[in-house]
Design a protein around this motif. Structure first.
Motif, short mmCIF file in Angstrom:
data_model
loop_
_atom_site.label_atom_id
_atom_site.label_comp_id
_atom_site.label_asym_id
_atom_site.label_seq_id
_atom_site.Cartn_x
_atom_site.Cartn_y
_atom_site.Cartn_z
N PRO A 189 -9.26 30.04 22.52
CA PRO A 189 -9.42 28.86 21.58
C PRO A 189 -8.55 29.51 20.11
O PRO A 189 -8.78 30.73 19.93
CB PRO A 189 -10.74 28.93 21.32
CG PRO A 189 -11.42 30.24 21.85
CD PRO A 189 -10.27 30.56 22.93
N TYR A 190 -8.27 28.43 19.38
CA TYR A 190 -7.59 28.70 18.03
C TYR A 190 -8.42 27.78 16.78
O TYR A 190 -8.59 26.56 17.27
CB TYR A 190 -5.91 28.53 18.04
CG TYR A 190 -5.39 29.57 18.97
CD1 TYR A 190 -4.74 30.75 18.30
CD2 TYR A 190 -5.48 29.07 20.34
CE1 TYR A 190 -4.12 31.35 19.26
CE2 TYR A 190 -4.68 30.28 21.24
CZ TYR A 190 -4.22 31.46 20.44
OH TYR A 190 -3.39 32.11 21.35
N LEU A 191 -8.55 28.40 15.94
CA LEU A 191 -9.20 27.81 14.71
C LEU A 191 -8.49 28.19 13.48
O LEU A 191 -7.90 29.10 13.23
CB LEU A 191 -10.26 28.25 14.56
CG LEU A 191 -11.38 27.67 13.66
CD1 LEU A 191 -11.77 26.24 14.16
CD2 LEU A 191 -12.77 28.37 12.96
N HIS A 192 -8.21 27.22 12.69
CA HIS A 192 -7.56 27.32 11.25
C HIS A 192 -8.33 28.16 10.29
O HIS A 192 -9.45 27.91 10.33
CB HIS A 192 -7.11 25.94 10.64
CG HIS A 192 -6.26 26.07 9.44
ND1 HIS A 192 -6.40 26.13 8.38
CD2 HIS A 192 -4.77 25.86 9.72
CE1 HIS A 192 -5.37 26.23 7.69
NE2 HIS A 192 -4.31 26.19 8.39
N VAL A 193 -7.74 28.99 9.55
CA VAL A 193 -8.38 29.99 8.80
C VAL A 193 -9.27 29.07 7.65
O VAL A 193 -10.26 29.42 7.32
CB VAL A 193 -7.54 30.77 7.90
CG1 VAL A 193 -6.61 29.96 7.12
CG2 VAL A 193 -8.23 31.83 7.19
N SER A 194 -8.93 27.80 7.15
CA SER A 194 -9.64 27.12 6.38
C SER A 194 -10.89 26.62 7.01
O SER A 194 -12.06 26.47 6.33
CB SER A 194 -8.87 25.83 5.83
OG SER A 194 -8.54 25.07 7.02
N ALA A 235 -16.05 22.05 14.52
CA ALA A 235 -14.35 21.90 13.97
C ALA A 235 -13.93 20.63 14.48
O ALA A 235 -14.08 19.95 15.39
CB ALA A 235 -13.55 22.96 14.51
N GLN A 236 -12.96 19.85 13.78
CA GLN A 236 -12.57 18.58 13.84
C GLN A 236 -11.18 18.77 14.69
O GLN A 236 -10.76 17.71 15.46
CB GLN A 236 -12.27 17.67 12.48
CG GLN A 236 -13.35 17.28 12.03
CD GLN A 236 -14.55 16.90 12.72
OE1 GLN A 236 -14.25 16.03 13.27
NE2 GLN A 236 -15.76 17.38 12.59
N ALA A 237 -10.36 19.87 14.32
CA ALA A 237 -9.05 19.94 15.14
C ALA A 237 -9.24 20.63 16.52
O ALA A 237 -9.88 21.72 16.65
CB ALA A 237 -8.11 20.82 14.17
N THR A 238 -8.31 20.14 17.50
CA THR A 238 -8.16 21.02 18.70
C THR A 238 -7.35 22.29 18.58
O THR A 238 -6.60 22.44 17.44
CB THR A 238 -7.58 20.09 19.84
OG1 THR A 238 -6.20 19.95 19.47
CG2 THR A 238 -8.32 19.04 19.98
N SER A 239 -7.39 23.34 19.43
CA SER A 239 -6.58 24.35 19.56
C SER A 239 -5.12 24.27 19.20
O SER A 239 -4.40 24.99 18.28
CB SER A 239 -6.89 25.33 20.58
OG SER A 239 -8.31 25.84 20.71
N ILE A 240 -4.46 23.20 19.90
CA ILE A 240 -2.93 23.14 19.89
C ILE A 240 -2.76 22.26 18.61
O ILE A 240 -1.70 22.52 17.92
CB ILE A 240 -2.60 22.08 20.96
CG1 ILE A 240 -1.06 22.14 21.28
CG2 ILE A 240 -2.91 20.83 20.99
CD1 ILE A 240 -0.53 23.67 21.52
N GLU A 245 -11.20 23.75 25.16
CA GLU A 245 -10.93 24.83 25.89
C GLU A 245 -9.98 25.88 25.44
O GLU A 245 -9.65 26.87 26.07
CB GLU A 245 -10.78 24.39 27.30
CG GLU A 245 -11.80 23.64 28.16
CD GLU A 245 -11.82 23.33 29.54
OE1 GLU A 245 -10.54 23.48 29.75
OE2 GLU A 245 -12.54 22.63 29.98
N GLY A 246 -9.38 25.62 24.26
CA GLY A 246 -8.23 26.13 23.75
C GLY A 246 -7.02 25.89 24.28
O GLY A 246 -6.64 24.85 24.93
N ALA A 247 -5.74 26.59 23.97
CA ALA A 247 -4.36 26.47 24.20
C ALA A 247 -3.90 27.62 24.85
O ALA A 247 -4.12 28.59 24.78
CB ALA A 247 -3.71 26.29 22.82
N THR A 248 -2.77 27.19 25.89
CA THR A 248 -2.28 28.15 26.61
C THR A 248 -1.03 28.71 25.85
O THR A 248 -0.75 27.97 25.08
CB THR A 248 -1.71 27.84 28.04
OG1 THR A 248 -0.66 26.64 27.69
CG2 THR A 248 -2.88 27.05 28.96
N VAL A 249 -0.54 29.94 26.19
CA VAL A 249 0.62 30.66 25.74
C VAL A 249 1.77 29.68 25.80
O VAL A 249 2.46 29.61 24.88
CB VAL A 249 0.65 31.80 26.28
CG1 VAL A 249 2.08 32.56 25.84
CG2 VAL A 249 -0.60 32.88 25.77
N SER A 250 2.05 28.94 27.01
CA SER A 250 2.89 28.14 27.19
C SER A 250 3.24 27.09 26.30
O SER A 250 4.13 26.67 25.81
CB SER A 250 2.93 27.68 28.66
OG SER A 250 3.29 28.61 29.48
#
Length: 329
Positions: A224-229, A307-312, A256-261
């Motif tokens: 999972p990825y989240l924006h710093v703000s 959070a409103q945005a997805t990881s990708i 569920e997160g984003a893949t490295v690809s």
């Protein structure tokens, strides 16, 4: 974002104030009406991250190594003795997992000892509350969704081990002399002022070799990825509303997160690069890398934040921000 009426006149200490997250937290706290005392040794942080804060009349900065007990108690404590500090936001740590693999002393010094000495400072100055930047790495590798109650906690990196040890120090300090603690377990965090991490690495690799992008592992790693703000908003939201003596929260997106690809493709698309992708193989990028995990953020959602945005989407936003801001060209 902040309940300004509560924060006006309050003095907080931010450690790691020149870092990626610490500097942007400092800006947000100043915007919210706090007086902020920042501390950093510039081992990970950079002076330019303090440019906005230094223009503010309610900001004070001390360059100091928090892993040095004599500096903390002999130099910093006397300077702050007369200041009524309400809380510490402890962001200072080594944030580079591979660096701690290469030299285990890095995490012991920059994560564990900075926490140990910060708590000594708090006891000396009778500062009642701490907010701590922890990490998903404390969990280690677990099947299924990671919840705050997941265990046993068996980290596979020195970074995660020292963060978990720091959590233990804080819990013990609450029993002995602190009034309250907030422990935030971060996901992967992206945004401006990056100093390391997947997008930082990909862009630097492409700068060095524009025709090929080396990707560590098989590309199937997913996190999972989240924006710093959003991270900062969530931390402050929790701080204003959670009322236990020890408040432990996963912070992350709701997907569920984003893949490295997927991230590699987004970086190439964002900079309009036709570079070929070359995978090094294996199920993880480096020793201590947890290749896949998914957070439960139900506890945070029950408090009223999501959070409103997805990881990708966060990945694509960060690539656009970094390239537009001139951090990569």
């Amino acid at each position: 974002m902040l309940e300004t009426a509560r924060s006006t006149g309050s003095v907080v200490l931010v450690t790691g104030a020149a870092g990626f997250i610490g500097s942007q937290l400092t800006d947000a706290l100043l915007d919210g009406g706090f007086t902020v005392i920042g501390v950093d040794d510039f081992s990970r942080g950079v002076e330019s991250n303090l440019a906005r804060a230094r223009q503010h009349p309610r900001f004070e900065f001390h360059k100091l190594d928090l892993s040095d007990e004599s500096a903390v108690l002999g130099e910093l404590a006397p300077r702050l003795q007369a200041k009524p500090i309400a809380e510490v936001w402890h962001m200072a740590a080594n944030s580079d997992i591979p660096a701690g693999v290469r030299d285990p002393r890095v995490d012991h010094r920059n994560t564990f000892m900075t926490t140990f000495n910060t708590l000594l400072l708090m006891r000396e100055l009778r500062i009642p509350s701490i907010a701590f930047a922890s990490t998903s790495a404390v969990y280690g590798e677990h099947p299924g969704i990671l919840r705050e109650t997941t265990g046993p906690l068996l980290p596979i990196s020195n970074y995660g081990a020292m963060k978990l040890a720091a959590e233990g120090l804080i819990s013990a300090a609450v029993e002995a002399y602190l009034e309250r603690a907030y422990i935030f377990r971060f996901p992967n965090v992206l945004g401006l002022r990056l100093t390391h991490g997947i997008i930082y690495d990909f862009l630097n690799k492409l700068r060095a070799n524009p025709i090929e992008l080396e990707v560590l592992g098989d590309g199937k790693q997913q996190k999972p990825y989240l924006h710093v703000s959003d991270l900062i908003e969530a931390m402050i939201f929790i701080r204003e509303r959670a009322l236990e003596r020890v408040n432990l929260f996963n912070i992350g997106p709701q997907d569920e997160g984003a893949t490295v690809s997927e991230i590699a493709a987004a970086v190439l698309a964002g900079i309009e690069s036709g570079a070929a992708i070359r995978y090094t193989g294996g199920d993880r990028g480096w020793v201590g890398d947890v290749p896949r995990f998914q957070y439960s953020v139900e506890k945070l959602a029950s408090l009223g934040w999501g959070a409103q945005a997805t990881s990708i989407e966060v990945v694509r936003r960060t690539v656009a921000e970094v390239t537009a801001d001139g951090e990569w060209a």
